[in-house]
Design a protein around this motif. Structure first.
Motif, PDB file in Angstrom:
ATOM      1  N   GLU A 183     -23.171  -9.190 -80.896  1.00 18.51           N
ATOM      2  CA  GLU A 183     -24.412  -9.390 -81.651  1.00 18.51           C
ATOM      3  C   GLU A 183     -24.483  -8.285 -82.693  1.00 18.51           C
ATOM      4  O   GLU A 183     -24.449  -7.108 -82.356  1.00 18.51           O
ATOM      5  CB  GLU A 183     -25.629  -9.367 -80.730  1.00 18.51           C
ATOM      6  N   MET A 184     -24.566  -8.682 -83.957  1.00 20.32           N
ATOM      7  CA  MET A 184     -24.469  -7.692 -85.033  1.00 20.32           C
ATOM      8  C   MET A 184     -25.268  -8.139 -86.246  1.00 20.32           C
ATOM      9  O   MET A 184     -25.622  -9.320 -86.389  1.00 20.32           O
ATOM     10  CB  MET A 184     -23.010  -7.453 -85.411  1.00 20.32           C
ATOM     11  N   HIS A 185     -25.524  -7.192 -87.147  1.00 14.14           N
ATOM     12  CA  HIS A 185     -26.224  -7.494 -88.385  1.00 14.14           C
ATOM     13  C   HIS A 185     -25.246  -8.040 -89.419  1.00 14.14           C
ATOM     14  O   HIS A 185     -24.150  -7.521 -89.608  1.00 14.14           O
ATOM     15  CB  HIS A 185     -26.892  -6.237 -88.940  1.00 14.14           C
ATOM     16  N   LEU A 186     -25.670  -9.096 -90.114  1.00  9.00           N
ATOM     17  CA  LEU A 186     -25.011  -9.590 -91.331  1.00  9.00           C
ATOM     18  C   LEU A 186     -26.054  -9.497 -92.432  1.00  9.00           C
ATOM     19  O   LEU A 186     -26.813 -10.440 -92.664  1.00  9.00           O
ATOM     20  CB  LEU A 186     -24.535 -11.034 -91.174  1.00  9.00           C
ATOM     21  N   GLY A 187     -26.137  -8.365 -93.091  1.00 14.16           N
ATOM     22  CA  GLY A 187     -27.195  -8.176 -94.067  1.00 14.16           C
ATOM     23  C   GLY A 187     -28.542  -8.264 -93.380  1.00 14.16           C
ATOM     24  O   GLY A 187     -28.819  -7.553 -92.411  1.00 14.16           O
ATOM     25  N   ASP A 188     -29.390  -9.187 -93.829  1.00 14.99           N
ATOM     26  CA  ASP A 188     -30.717  -9.338 -93.235  1.00 14.99           C
ATOM     27  C   ASP A 188     -30.761 -10.401 -92.143  1.00 14.99           C
ATOM     28  O   ASP A 188     -31.838 -10.781 -91.673  1.00 14.99           O
ATOM     29  CB  ASP A 188     -31.762  -9.630 -94.319  1.00 14.99           C
ATOM     30  N   VAL A 193     -22.274 -14.063 -81.628  1.00 17.91           N
ATOM     31  CA  VAL A 193     -21.082 -14.896 -81.458  1.00 17.91           C
ATOM     32  C   VAL A 193     -21.130 -15.502 -80.063  1.00 17.91           C
ATOM     33  O   VAL A 193     -21.351 -14.790 -79.071  1.00 17.91           O
ATOM     34  CB  VAL A 193     -19.798 -14.077 -81.653  1.00 17.91           C
ATOM     35  N   VAL A 194     -20.935 -16.813 -79.981  1.00 15.99           N
ATOM     36  CA  VAL A 194     -21.079 -17.535 -78.717  1.00 15.99           C
ATOM     37  C   VAL A 194     -19.761 -18.225 -78.378  1.00 15.99           C
ATOM     38  O   VAL A 194     -19.237 -18.991 -79.195  1.00 15.99           O
ATOM     39  CB  VAL A 194     -22.210 -18.585 -78.823  1.00 15.99           C
ATOM     40  N   PRO A 195     -19.191 -17.984 -77.204  1.00 12.78           N
ATOM     41  CA  PRO A 195     -17.970 -18.703 -76.813  1.00 12.78           C
ATOM     42  C   PRO A 195     -18.230 -20.207 -76.811  1.00 12.78           C
ATOM     43  O   PRO A 195     -19.309 -20.673 -76.434  1.00 12.78           O
ATOM     44  CB  PRO A 195     -17.688 -18.181 -75.395  1.00 12.78           C
ATOM     45  N   SER A 196     -17.236 -20.976 -77.228  1.00 16.61           N
ATOM     46  CA  SER A 196     -17.418 -22.418 -77.309  1.00 16.61           C
ATOM     47  C   SER A 196     -16.109 -23.129 -76.963  1.00 16.61           C
ATOM     48  O   SER A 196     -15.130 -22.492 -76.564  1.00 16.61           O
ATOM     49  CB  SER A 196     -17.903 -22.810 -78.710  1.00 16.61           C
ATOM     50  N   TYR A 233     -21.732 -19.851 -83.605  1.00 15.13           N
ATOM     51  CA  TYR A 233     -22.462 -18.699 -84.133  1.00 15.13           C
ATOM     52  C   TYR A 233     -23.953 -18.984 -84.132  1.00 15.13           C
ATOM     53  O   TYR A 233     -24.399 -20.022 -84.631  1.00 15.13           O
ATOM     54  CB  TYR A 233     -22.002 -18.373 -85.557  1.00 15.13           C
ATOM     55  N   LEU A 234     -24.725 -18.039 -83.596  1.00 16.96           N
ATOM     56  CA  LEU A 234     -26.171 -18.111 -83.632  1.00 16.96           C
ATOM     57  C   LEU A 234     -26.664 -17.123 -84.682  1.00 16.96           C
ATOM     58  O   LEU A 234     -26.318 -15.940 -84.637  1.00 16.96           O
ATOM     59  CB  LEU A 234     -26.759 -17.774 -82.258  1.00 16.96           C
ATOM     60  N   LEU A 235     -27.446 -17.613 -85.637  1.00 15.40           N
ATOM     61  CA  LEU A 235     -28.027 -16.774 -86.685  1.00 15.40           C
ATOM     62  C   LEU A 235     -29.527 -16.678 -86.476  1.00 15.40           C
ATOM     63  O   LEU A 235     -30.194 -17.698 -86.247  1.00 15.40           O
ATOM     64  CB  LEU A 235     -27.719 -17.349 -88.069  1.00 15.40           C
TER      65      LEU A 235
END
Length: 345
Positions: A183-188, A193-196, A233-235
């Motif tokens: 779980e990390m920042h991408l800008g704002d 990241v979710v295994p699938s 990916y969860l945003l």
């Protein structure tokens, strides 16, 4: 990618790839789902009415716009950040339309089509901060190395994607390997990241299986791009709304439990191999507010509205939508159009 069917009449464009042109790129416009720039609520290609929205749903704030790039691809734009997921715009012929799928089809990139769809490199419209890769089949990955090289974007991908990108000329400093759980920042934005899982063929097999643990020779054909494990990916916006982006029509129930997403981008399955596809997903995600159907279009046709899909695919879209509405009457089903912004966060 779609999966082989059991029919004997020859392969359709989706009969080898789960859910999902040519050099020319059409005008990106047309009607789309609810809250898409004032558009009316979307329906599937059938006659079912739009689902009633849950009274407790938190509405989107307009923080980010999501523009569908076809297949499972997205461009997400926030006040400070542009993110791509599985951008596949070049769209070249592999023989699927003729029922003669050719695994030796050469990879190619149409830079002009990419510039038209995404904006030119070096311009504000064409800027890309990050590229997210769900898996490395050609209809998800083949445009990624060119976009990374020309726009300086950071690429988040599996170990296989890392080694393929290195073989295709992406600088080491632009590559980040993720496995699921990060779980990390991408800008704002905040990204989790979710295994699938990738979908299976009608017989339970996987098209182009395999992983790379070191850089291979430079890929030349579509068969040189294996699945290489699959991620989603969860945003999340600063206001707390979230969108889950899937790249294949299968998933890991345990990895989804507790996410409680507002919206899920869901590839339409092309076989019935995955058991209780809609039911398990809705249960794991606790009935999300929206389901946006993706990876249903003919991914070898130009990126031009209205998106093309065969009769069998449209029947599957209708069946999937009907099942979602039976199991989760408060969940809205949205069918996007190419390039038309959706307000999801």
């Amino acid at each position: 990618m779609t999966t082989p069917t059991t029919k004997k009449r020859g392969l359709s464009r989706r009969s080898l790839m789960t859910g999902a042109g040519t050099a020319a790129l059409g005008v990106l416009g047309g009607a789309t789902g609810a809250r898409a720039l004032g558009a009316t609520p979307a329906t599937t290609p059938g006659t079912a009415a739009p689902a009633q929205e849950p009274a407790s749903a938190t509405p989107p704030t307009g923080f980010a716009t999501f523009s569908w790039l076809g297949t499972s691809g997205w461009r997400i734009r926030t006040p400070t950040t542009t993110v791509l997921l599985d951008p596949y715009v070049t769209r070249f012929d592999t023989g699927l339309a003729k029922g003669a799928f050719d695994v030796t089809t050469r990879l190619r990139v149409d830079a002009a089509a990419l510039d038209q769809a995404l904006g030119a490199p070096g311009t504000a419209d064409g800027a890309v901060d990050s590229i997210l890769v769900t898996h490395t089949h050609w209809d998800h990955f083949s445009d990624v190395p060119h976009l990374a090289r020309t726009r300086g974007a950071m690429v988040f991908t599996t170990l296989t994607g890392y080694h393929l990108a290195r073989a295709m000329g992406v600088p080491l400093g632009q590559l980040a390997v993720v496995r699921g759980g990060e779980e990390m920042h991408l800008g704002d934005l905040v990204m989790r990241v979710v295994p699938s899982l990738h979908s299976r063929t009608a017989s339970g097999a996987l098209l182009f299986p395999g992983v790379h643990t070191q850089a291979p020779r430079r890929p030349r054909t579509i068969a040189d791009l294996p699945e290489g494990d699959t991620l989603s990916y969860l945003l999340r916006s600063p206001q707390g709304r979230s969108v889950l982006l899937l790249g294949g029509s299968d998933f890991d129930d345990q990895a989804l439990r507790g996410l409680r997403v507002d919206t899920v981008a869901l590839p339409v399955p092309s076989t019935d191999t995955t058991a209780d596809f809609a039911g398990r997903l809705l249960t794991a995600l606790e009935h999300p507010r929206q389901v946006v159907l993706v990876h249903w279009d003919d991914f070898e046709s130009p990126l031009k509205n209205p998106p093309r899909a065969g009769d069998e695919t449209r029947r599957r879209m209708d069946d999937l939508t009907a099942r979602i509405r039976r199991l989760a009457p408060g969940t809205e089903v949205v069918v996007p159009r190419y390039g038309v912004p959706l307000d999801l966060l």
